[in-house]
Design a protein around this motif. Structure first.
Motif, PDB file in Angstrom:
ATOM      1  N   LEU A  18       0.850  -1.200   0.000  1.00  0.00           N
ATOM      2  CA  LEU A  18       0.000   0.000   0.000  1.00  0.00           C
ATOM      3  C   LEU A  18       0.882   1.245   0.000  1.00  0.00           C
ATOM      4  O   LEU A  18       0.689   2.165  -0.812  1.00  0.00           O
ATOM      5  CB  LEU A  18      -0.919   0.002   1.224  1.00  0.00           C
ATOM      6  CG  LEU A  18      -1.963  -1.124   1.251  1.00  0.00           C
ATOM      7  CD1 LEU A  18      -2.621  -1.219   2.620  1.00  0.00           C
ATOM      8  CD2 LEU A  18      -3.014  -0.903   0.162  1.00  0.00           C
ATOM      9  N   ALA A  19       1.866   1.247   0.905  1.00  0.00           N
ATOM     10  CA  ALA A  19       2.765   2.411   0.992  1.00  0.00           C
ATOM     11  C   ALA A  19       3.559   2.570  -0.293  1.00  0.00           C
ATOM     12  O   ALA A  19       3.934   3.680  -0.672  1.00  0.00           O
ATOM     13  CB  ALA A  19       3.703   2.254   2.192  1.00  0.00           C
ATOM     14  N   ALA A  20       3.800   1.455  -0.998  1.00  0.00           N
ATOM     15  CA  ALA A  20       4.587   1.508  -2.233  1.00  0.00           C
ATOM     16  C   ALA A  20       3.723   1.834  -3.454  1.00  0.00           C
ATOM     17  O   ALA A  20       4.218   1.839  -4.580  1.00  0.00           O
ATOM     18  CB  ALA A  20       5.327   0.182  -2.437  1.00  0.00           C
ATOM     19  N   ALA A  76      -2.477   8.297   0.799  1.00  0.00           N
ATOM     20  CA  ALA A  76      -3.316   8.113   1.989  1.00  0.00           C
ATOM     21  C   ALA A  76      -2.681   7.128   2.965  1.00  0.00           C
ATOM     22  O   ALA A  76      -2.894   7.218   4.182  1.00  0.00           O
ATOM     23  CB  ALA A  76      -4.710   7.648   1.576  1.00  0.00           C
ATOM     24  N   ALA A  77      -1.870   6.194   2.445  1.00  0.00           N
ATOM     25  CA  ALA A  77      -1.202   5.219   3.306  1.00  0.00           C
ATOM     26  C   ALA A  77      -0.143   5.873   4.185  1.00  0.00           C
ATOM     27  O   ALA A  77       0.384   5.235   5.102  1.00  0.00           O
ATOM     28  CB  ALA A  77      -0.581   4.104   2.457  1.00  0.00           C
ATOM     29  N   VAL A 108      -3.204   1.360   8.130  1.00  0.00           N
ATOM     30  CA  VAL A 108      -4.056   1.589   6.953  1.00  0.00           C
ATOM     31  C   VAL A 108      -4.547   0.277   6.359  1.00  0.00           C
ATOM     32  O   VAL A 108      -4.808   0.182   5.164  1.00  0.00           O
ATOM     33  CB  VAL A 108      -3.314   2.433   5.891  1.00  0.00           C
ATOM     34  CG1 VAL A 108      -2.963   3.797   6.471  1.00  0.00           C
ATOM     35  CG2 VAL A 108      -2.070   1.719   5.378  1.00  0.00           C
ATOM     36  N   ARG A 109      -4.684  -0.735   7.236  1.00  0.00           N
ATOM     37  CA  ARG A 109      -5.056  -2.089   6.795  1.00  0.00           C
ATOM     38  C   ARG A 109      -5.532  -2.816   8.040  1.00  0.00           C
ATOM     39  O   ARG A 109      -5.442  -2.294   9.151  1.00  0.00           O
ATOM     40  CB  ARG A 109      -3.832  -2.774   6.191  1.00  0.00           C
ATOM     41  CG  ARG A 109      -2.508  -2.321   6.818  1.00  0.00           C
ATOM     42  CD  ARG A 109      -2.021  -3.178   7.888  1.00  0.00           C
ATOM     43  NE  ARG A 109      -0.990  -2.568   8.734  1.00  0.00           N
ATOM     44  CZ  ARG A 109      -0.718  -3.016   9.940  1.00  0.00           C
ATOM     45  NH1 ARG A 109      -1.392  -4.012  10.455  1.00  0.00           N
ATOM     46  NH2 ARG A 109       0.219  -2.458  10.672  1.00  0.00           N
ATOM     47  N   GLY A 167       8.299   5.865   9.695  1.00  0.00           N
ATOM     48  CA  GLY A 167       8.415   4.899   8.587  1.00  0.00           C
ATOM     49  C   GLY A 167       7.896   3.548   9.023  1.00  0.00           C
ATOM     50  O   GLY A 167       7.691   3.306  10.209  1.00  0.00           O
ATOM     51  N   LEU A 168       7.671   2.669   8.048  1.00  0.00           N
ATOM     52  CA  LEU A 168       7.134   1.347   8.370  1.00  0.00           C
ATOM     53  C   LEU A 168       8.182   0.527   9.101  1.00  0.00           C
ATOM     54  O   LEU A 168       9.333   0.502   8.707  1.00  0.00           O
ATOM     55  CB  LEU A 168       6.732   0.607   7.083  1.00  0.00           C
ATOM     56  CG  LEU A 168       5.574   1.204   6.281  1.00  0.00           C
ATOM     57  CD1 LEU A 168       5.281   0.317   5.078  1.00  0.00           C
ATOM     58  CD2 LEU A 168       4.341   1.373   7.140  1.00  0.00           C
ATOM     59  N   ALA A 169       7.771  -0.150  10.172  1.00  0.00           N
ATOM     60  CA  ALA A 169       8.746  -0.930  10.936  1.00  0.00           C
ATOM     61  C   ALA A 169       8.163  -2.247  11.429  1.00  0.00           C
ATOM     62  O   ALA A 169       8.704  -2.867  12.332  1.00  0.00           O
ATOM     63  CB  ALA A 169       9.255  -0.106  12.105  1.00  0.00           C
TER      64      ALA A 169
END
Ligand code: AMP
Ligand code: GLY
Length: 396
Positions: A66-68, A88-89, A267-268, A133-135
């Motif tokens: 999603l983020a990508a 939006a993510a 976001v999921r 950031g995503l972790a």
């Protein structure tokens, strides 16, 4: 309906089962032994898979695609996709973005400041340290002392010298996960859930992706209404900012003595919160996913069964440091009140192996929280693989 499901963990196994139960034709981009009886394997690449099967809907489970920008790419080819755009993510991929949304739209959250290496801020009290950031649930430190706060910052900046870090006031209270399905304009909340993020009993040990989850959670009506209001204001705010949010908006809240505070958005669906939630769903989720993708939800409320669900994650002994690697010699049989979701398993030479960090999500159902919990643990006691390990206090 022909649906491509992206992702291959316990969350996606639960989503697949919930959709397959209503007769949808499912196509998978990932391997999961739990998928085998629920649909067919398609290409690894979600875009190719969608073309291959002429998908009528693509459901994206995990945050990374999603983020990508996977949903943006699918929509550019006119596929309907359930999940937010990359823009939006950012509600999940950037904690700093979320803090600024919260400030602009009046969402109650912890006091925070942004720190970069060399900013020279004097650390004179303990702060919660969050990596921007995503972790995968592992970018948050909750130190008890000033020394631990400094050590966490040293660790972050040694590994990632360019990182932006959020320092956040430490809050106290029980946590609550409130998820909703949003169509860009409106959001319809699901029943509240609770995750257990720490590795060991009594909420000790490192943060993990989640060691178990229960739903529904009993909370006062006004507290729940405040959480719903945060989701609503976030969806309205995102629309006003020109970044409409479609997909699952997951609010992680801490219920403090002065009311709920937003800790984070995802976001999921949460993993493992998704497992108890969709196991309790008493209707086909697909019209909701499709409605969100199209920008028009089909109603005001999702129907859930009156039962309770408890999902206990069975992990490898060394999770979260290392994954498991052992044959699974015994599993409990699925029943009306028990589902074993596969999260980190694979089949080698016809034998089922534990090959992930979180291996299984054993989900029990019952008329009360206690009954659901007892059923889940009875299931867990039948799981056999070397190093199998779980928390004993999920839902306690
Ligand atoms: P997050 O990924 O932001 O939800 O953080 C992971 C976990 O760290 C949360 O589930 C909480 O247990 C804990 N946490 C995060 N922020 C705070 C805070 N401000 N105060 C206390 N604990 C926190
Ligand atoms: N279980 C927490 C998460 O999915 O982020």
């Amino acid at each position: 309906m022909r649906i491509v499901l992206v992702g291959g963990g316990g969350r996606e196994h639960a989503l697949a089962r919930a959709m397959a139960r209503h007769g949808h034709a499912l196509y998978f981009t990932h391997d999961n032994p739990g998928f085998v009886e629920l649909g067919e394997r398609a290409d690894d690449d979600p875009l190719l898979a969608a073309r291959q099967v002429a998908a009528e809907l693509v459901v994206v489970g995990p945050e990374a695609p999603l983020a990508a920008g996977l949903v943006d790419r699918l929509e550019a080819e006119r596929f309907l996709a359930f999940g937010p755009s990359a823009a939006a993510a950012r509600l999940e991929s950037s904690k700093i973005f979320t803090k600024s949304l919260a400030a602009r739209h009046g969402l109650p959250t912890a006091e925070a400041r942004v720190l970069r290496r060399g900013d020279g801020l004097l650390i004179d009290r303990p702060w919660v340290v969050k990596l921007d950031g995503l972790a995968a649930g592992k970018g948050v430190w909750v130190p008890d002392t000033v020394e631990e706060t400094r050590a966490a910052l040293d660790e972050v900046f040694a590994a990632r010298p360019d990182a932006a870090v959020l320092l956040e006031e430490r809050l106290e209270g029980p946590e609550l996960s409130v998820l909703g399905i949003a169509d860009g304009t409106r959001v319809v909340p699901l029943i509240p859930a609770r995750d257990h993020k720490r590795r060991h009993d009594g909420d000790r040990g490192p943060n993990t992706g989640g060691m178990g989850a229960v739903a529904p959670v009993s909370v006062p009506d006004d507290t729940l209404a405040e959480c719903h209001d945060v989701l609503r204001r976030a969806v309205r705010g995102m629309k006003a900012d020109g970044v409409p949010f479609r997909g699952v908006l997951y609010g992680g809240f801490m219920l403090t003595s002065t009311g709920p505070r937003l800790l984070e958005f995802n976001v999921r669906f949460g993993d493992p919160e998704c497992q108890p939630l969709v196991t309790l769903l008493a209707e086909d989720p697909v019209p909701w996913f499709l409605g969100a993708a199209r920008g028009e939800l089909p109603g005001d409320q999702l129907r859930f069964s009156a039962s309770h669900a408890c999902c206990v994650v069975v992990a490898g002994h060394d999770y979260p440091a290392r994954g498991a690697s052992a044959p699974i010699t015994q599993l409990p049989a699925d029943a009306d009140d028990l589902v074993v979701y596969h999260a980190g398993t694979s089949v080698r030479d016809g034998v089922l192996w534990a090959t992930g960090g979180r291996v299984l999500g054993v989900t029990g159902l019952g008329p009360t929280p206690e009954a659901a919990r007892a059923r889940a643990y009875a299931g867990v006691s039948e799981v056999r693989f070397e190093g199998a390990s779980w928390r004993g206090d999920i839902g306690a």
